[in-house]
Write an enzyme that holds these catalytic residues in place. Structure first.
Site, PDB file in Angstrom:
ATOM      1  N   HIS A   1     -28.211 -19.724  16.461  1.00 48.40           N
ATOM      2  CA  HIS A   1     -29.412 -19.542  15.639  1.00 48.40           C
ATOM      3  C   HIS A   1     -30.632 -20.189  16.288  1.00 48.40           C
ATOM      4  CE1 HIS A   1     -31.866 -20.732  11.928  1.00 48.40           C
ATOM      5  NE2 HIS A   1     -32.109 -19.464  12.198  1.00 48.40           N
TER       6      HIS A   1
ATOM      7  N   HIS B   1     -38.110 -14.328   9.602  1.00 45.70           N
ATOM      8  CA  HIS B   1     -36.917 -13.500   9.412  1.00 45.70           C
ATOM      9  C   HIS B   1     -37.220 -12.090   8.920  1.00 45.70           C
ATOM     10  CE1 HIS B   1     -35.491 -17.705   9.234  1.00 45.70           C
ATOM     11  NE2 HIS B   1     -34.561 -17.223  10.015  1.00 45.70           N
TER      12      HIS B   1
ATOM     13  N   ARG C   1     -50.763 -23.985  14.362  1.00 43.10           N
ATOM     14  CA  ARG C   1     -49.333 -23.788  14.546  1.00 43.10           C
ATOM     15  C   ARG C   1     -48.625 -24.713  13.548  1.00 43.10           C
ATOM     16  NH1 ARG C   1     -44.518 -22.425  14.128  1.00 43.10           N
ATOM     17  NH2 ARG C   1     -43.238 -21.990  15.957  1.00 43.10           N
TER      18      ARG C   1
ATOM     19  N   CYS D   1     -50.243 -24.737  22.692  1.00 42.03           N
ATOM     20  CA  CYS D   1     -48.856 -24.578  22.260  1.00 42.03           C
ATOM     21  C   CYS D   1     -48.016 -24.129  23.455  1.00 42.03           C
ATOM     22  CB  CYS D   1     -48.770 -23.541  21.141  1.00 42.03           C
ATOM     23  SG  CYS D   1     -47.080 -23.343  20.527  1.00 42.03           S
TER      24      CYS D   1
ATOM     25  N   TYR E   1     -38.698 -26.123  22.448  1.00 40.38           N
ATOM     26  CA  TYR E   1     -39.693 -26.665  23.378  1.00 40.38           C
ATOM     27  C   TYR E   1     -39.064 -27.259  24.632  1.00 40.38           C
ATOM     28  CZ  TYR E   1     -42.717 -25.785  19.445  1.00 40.38           C
ATOM     29  OH  TYR E   1     -43.374 -25.164  18.431  1.00 40.38           O
TER      30      TYR E   1
END
Ligand code: HEM
Ligand code: MTE
Ligand code: MO
Length: 467
Positions: free
Chosen positions: A40, A65, A139, A186, A322
């Site tokens: 996941h 999702h 974000r 980001c 990350y």
């Protein structure tokens, strides 16, 4: 065709551990996702929150999702249907956790509404060296907490034998006020270009997940010193916790090495001002961490707690996200512990004008964009090509002078050049060079990674010339 297997909610509920297998429901369908748990992208622990029950209340929180590829993954694990008497929607309350999110600027291009993720359009991004607060990219991983500045406290854990601090905003104002211009990027900026090469899992950021502000606040090193912390000989990390949290109370968290936190020259801030204003709610009101030269994920917003630990933060976002991997690594083979967390980012640049697909006049073309590098490395040059990278011209760098090793902010750049006669289209390319002579890779292929981070290949824009 065989009739579907029918299960009761009770049976589904009894499948909520690795021993029994892990089942979930969506609508009236039942899925055995035991095999998927470790794969996941949002982490094992998050998925386990829904084990034995309905996905809806959790997916209401993570609208990522609501995409067909997510539904397709789930469909592979279908084992049957709920019994008719159990089909009624679950009684679990799904009151909207995002109802209290702030109102946003209409210019922002929204990648996800819940949690809120948005970037300014490229034509606005480089209009100003300092990005105006309302269009600064956002974000968020969770709902925006609504914090009362009067009762806000920052908890700073002291060293053994030292003193823990509980700082109000007024207490923070008593530390020397430090101001610094910092570009935040980001790790997923320009991810959509990686997706074009090969599918990745993550938000579809264009080239606007980067912005620049003047931040002011207390230096982290001053606050840590007041709590009695010193630079230790052994490896240590400063862990940050946000006051935004999921339904189980798990907060956003991240960490940076203690050496950076304690270095006054690194200028790590506990910021309470952004461009002369109190932080906007989306950007961490009332206090956030600003770590110049470091990936956005470590700039923890709505800061609640600071502690010094022997290990990096155990947060999902420090350990299971990350990070960069070889193009050969996929979701079946990825070992998150094998790669370091992203801290400093590689050299980056992008074209903000003209826009991809635009038709421009013949005669002269103006190309504009931004360039930035992590770790305080200055951008020393930006090269622009109008012919896909065969020949190059050097762009003019605008923006503030940069201090050696402390080039925390981007350079904006531009090039004015004659359109080569007889052309009907241009393949415009840019690439930046930093003061370590780091350069950007020419294509995405060799840097592609399953999470779509660190996307810094030459930026390419294709335009047509008006006849
Ligand atoms: C991300 C599937 C359950 C939280 C994702 C992604 C997929 C996925 C495919 C990546 C989507 C993308 O970025 O394009 C599933 C499936 C689930 C499930 C099949 C059930 C069997 C859950 C639950 C939670 C959750 C129950 C929360 C309690 C998240 C989070 C992300 C994510 C936080 C990462 C979003 C981001 O920051 O990029 N999931 N998920 N997931 N999921 Fe799930
Ligand atoms: N801090 C908290 N508490 N919660 C978050 O979701 N997102 C991180 C970081 N700090 C986040 C956070 C990420 S991944 C980035 S890129 C930056 O905040 C974005 O900062 P901005 O929204 O002010 O642009
Ligand atoms: Mo990020």
């Amino acid at each position: 065709q065989e009739p579907p297997h029918i299960y009761t909610r009770e049976e589904v509920r009894s499948h909520s551990s690795p021993e029994t297998g892990i089942w979930v429901t969506l609508g009236s369908e039942v899925f055995d996702v035991t095999e998927f748990v470790d794969l996941h992208p949002g982490g094992q622990s998050k998925l386990m929150l829904a084990a034995g029950g309905p996905l809806e209340p959790f997916w209401a929180l993570y609208a990522v999702h609501n995409q067909s590829h997510v539904r397709e993954i789930l469909a592979q694990y279908k084992i049957g249907e709920l019994s008719p008497e159990d089909k009624a929607p679950s009684t679990l309350k799904t009151s909207d956790p995002y109802a209290d999110d702030p109102i946003r600027h209409p210019a922002l291009k929204i990648n996800s509404q819940r949690p809120f993720n948005a970037e300014p359009p490229l034509e606005l991004l480089t209009e100003n060296y300092i990005t105006p607060n309302p269009i600064f990219f956002t974000r968020n991983h969770l709902p925006v907490p609504n914090l009362d500045p009067d009762t806000y406290r920052l908890h700073v854990v002291g060293p053994p034998g030292g003193q823990s601090l509980s700082l109000s905003l007024d207490d923070l104002y008593q530390f020397p006020k430090h101001e610094v211009t910092v570009t935040l990027q980001c790790a997923g900026n320009r991810r959509s270009e990686m997706t074009q090469f090969k599918e990745v899992r993550g938000l579809g950021w264009n080239a606007g997940a980067i912005s620049t502000a003047r931040w002011a606040g207390a230096r982290l090193c001053d606050v840590l010193a007041q709590a009695g912390h010193q630079l230790s000989e052994t490896e240590a990390h400063v862990c940050f916790e946000g006051l935004d949290s999921d339904p189980t109370g798990t907060a956003y968290g991240a960490s940076i090495p203690l050496a950076r936190a304690m270095d006054p020259e690194a200028e790590v801030l506990l910021a309470y001002e952004m461009n002369g204003q109190p932080l906007p709610r989306d950007h961490g009101f009332p206090v956030r961490v600003v770590v110049p030269g470091v990936v956005g994920a470590r700039h923890v917003k709505w800061l609640g707690k600071v502690s010094v630990e022997p290990e990096e933060s155990y947060s999902h976002w420090q350990r299971r996200d990350y990070k960069g991997f070889s193009p050969s690594v996929d979701w079946d083979t990825v070992d998150f512990d094998s790669a370091p967390s992203i801290q400093e980012l590689p050299v980056q640049s992008a074209i903000t004008q003209p826009k991809d697909g635009e038709t421009i006049e013949s005669g002269e073309v103006t190309v504009k964009g931004y360039a930035w590098s992590g770790g305080g490395r200055a951008v020393v040059r930006v090269d622009v090509s109008l012919d896909g990278g065969l020949t190059w011209q050097v762009a003019e760098l605008d923006g503030e002078e940069q201090r050696p090793r402390k080039a925390w902010a981007w350079r904006l750049w531009q090039l004015q050049a004659p359109v080569p006669p007889g052309k009907t289209e241009l393949n415009i390319v840019c690439k930046a060079v930093d003061d370590s002579y780091n350069v950007q890779p020419d294509t995405v292929a060799p840097i592609w990674n399953l999470r779509g981070v660190l996307s810094n290949a030459w930026h390419r824009v294709h335009v047509h010339i008006a006849p």
